[in-house]
Motif scaffolding. Sequence first.
Motif, short mmCIF file in Angstrom:
data_model
loop_
_atom_site.label_atom_id
_atom_site.label_comp_id
_atom_site.label_asym_id
_atom_site.label_seq_id
_atom_site.Cartn_x
_atom_site.Cartn_y
_atom_site.Cartn_z
N LYS A 179 0.82 -1.20 0.00
CA LYS A 179 0.00 0.00 0.00
C LYS A 179 0.86 1.26 0.00
N ASN A 181 -2.68 7.39 0.31
CA ASN A 181 -3.31 8.44 -0.49
C ASN A 181 -3.11 8.25 -2.00
N GLU A 182 -2.70 7.08 -2.44
CA GLU A 182 -2.54 6.83 -3.87
C GLU A 182 -3.88 6.38 -4.44
N ASN A 183 -4.33 7.02 -5.49
CA ASN A 183 -5.62 6.70 -6.09
C ASN A 183 -5.43 5.61 -7.14
N PRO A 184 -6.09 4.48 -6.98
CA PRO A 184 -5.92 3.41 -7.96
C PRO A 184 -6.59 3.68 -9.30
N LEU A 185 -7.44 4.71 -9.35
CA LEU A 185 -8.18 5.01 -10.57
C LEU A 185 -7.52 6.15 -11.35
N ASP A 209 -8.26 8.94 -14.79
CA ASP A 209 -9.38 9.77 -15.24
C ASP A 209 -9.43 9.78 -16.77
N GLU A 257 -18.88 -1.20 -9.50
CA GLU A 257 -18.42 -0.25 -10.50
C GLU A 257 -17.97 -0.98 -11.74
N LYS A 265 -4.08 3.32 -15.76
CA LYS A 265 -4.91 2.91 -14.64
C LYS A 265 -6.36 2.68 -15.09
N LEU A 315 -9.34 -3.81 -7.25
CA LEU A 315 -9.93 -2.65 -6.58
C LEU A 315 -10.54 -3.07 -5.24
N PHE A 339 -0.74 -0.25 -5.05
CA PHE A 339 -2.08 -0.21 -4.50
C PHE A 339 -2.36 -1.49 -3.73
#
Length: 512
Positions: free
Chosen positions: A32, A35-39, A41, A106, A135, A217, A310
């Motif tokens: 881990k 604060n890392e976003n696995p998604l 944009d 999702e 991602k 996820l 992640f």
Amino acid sequence: MFRVQKVVEFPSLVVAAVLSLPWTLVGCGEKKVANENPLGDSSQLNEVLQGYQVSDRSCISSLDGQKPKVSTLVYRVWNGSRINTYSFSDSSIESRGSLSGGVVAETVMNVHQVVDCSGPSQNEGCSDDSKTISKPVLLPICQESFLYPRTSYEGIAVSSFTNIFSIYKYYQSIEPQDLPKVSLVVLPALERRYTSPGGGERRDFQFDNLSFVDSFLEKPAFVIYPTSSQRQPGEEPLALNLWESSWTLAHEFGHLVLSAVSGVQKSALLLNSSHQLMDAGRQHESFDAFSKSSGGLFSFFGKFFVFKQFSFSSLEPRSESFLNNSLQWNGRMVSPQEIWSAVNEGYADLFATAASNGSSLTQGVPCIAVSRNPDQGSFQTGEAKSISTFVLSQFMASEPIPPARNCSAPGYQSPHTLGAIIAYGLRQLSLSYGQDSTALGKNLVVWARRMGAVVRRGGTFQMSQLVFEGVKSFSNQSSDTVVLATSQCQSLYSTFPVWFGEWQQARQLYCR
């Protein structure tokens, strides 16, 4: 409530595409990073799979509050002989953040990972780690009652989602216990790049498959692979993509049901309780309809779905022993993971048949139509579905046996082949009691709980023991001794001749 209405599919709404690449998928690590976003944009969309396209890029890039809520989806489904198109409405469907509802939390697209390999041959000199090229990106749906192009990410997502939603409704009709939420992963690009000594490069992708994986996820996931260029049906309504087959999707759903109800997390044999067993073996099951390999699934991919930064769990194949009950020789090991995997495949075939109200929807599915049909007593190539001494010796052999070139032929070291035999034998027992799809489904839930209890007791277990729990479940007998009619015994003996004698000798089975 939901409603389904058949609509006419107009060819002008379908965008045909020819694929020019073969395709692939990915696995996960457990490290881990705060604060890392696995998604990702919409600015990171990476349409690497030629022949597939985003139909409505403005929908993906719009803010959720600017997107309309879609109440009716139009989707494609295989009816056993051709593709039909239907509309589907349900007030619980959410379309704005991403397509979700029922068991699906999702829907994501845009997964692209690469493993570098130094050798020219398949799986030669491949790295243990993968590189994340792009991602996952959430996939929303904005167009009401719209038939998206067949090769669009949206069209594939809608057909996959709607079929899964209907299967979930069936599950709710047979069992009040809910299931874990899942991610729906659409068209991942899982790639191996082979570099030859002369500097040339070859790219291989995973294709022609569906999978259920334990964690993506931080949820279980259904993974929808692209169709290879050789099999892509374009606008042809008499050919299908796997995600248009409700039977194949229900097979993957069956893996989720067995994992959740039994408490045994797939072939990794991790118990969802405070009583956790050693993590050993592959952590995924895959439909693998078109693959010529009859061995372990995802075996070509070392640490795919890695996303090591992640908190995803690994799908990496493992070889540790499980409670010291592994049989290992040069090049091959038969462990409880393989035993569980074979029964898991049979369970999933039976669940697909129950959820489809019979086995007719296997028709027309390449490699599946006869050989995986639980109502067919022989494989398509003519071999009887029977777990004989020969079959068991092949399954337990210390050396790998090369798979047949015909994907409909049985490979007796494949969990899918053993599972097909198990499914046929127990299906005949269920039919002998006149059980309909509802009764079949309810008995599958009972069988899952009983198998979970067997594993949870600890110690060793055998495939015959897990299958006998199925015999008890489908005969609606809860004692340690099962009494069957002569005709039922004859049917069981035909499919399980070796185990039948064991069950009788142990005074577990009596015939009258």
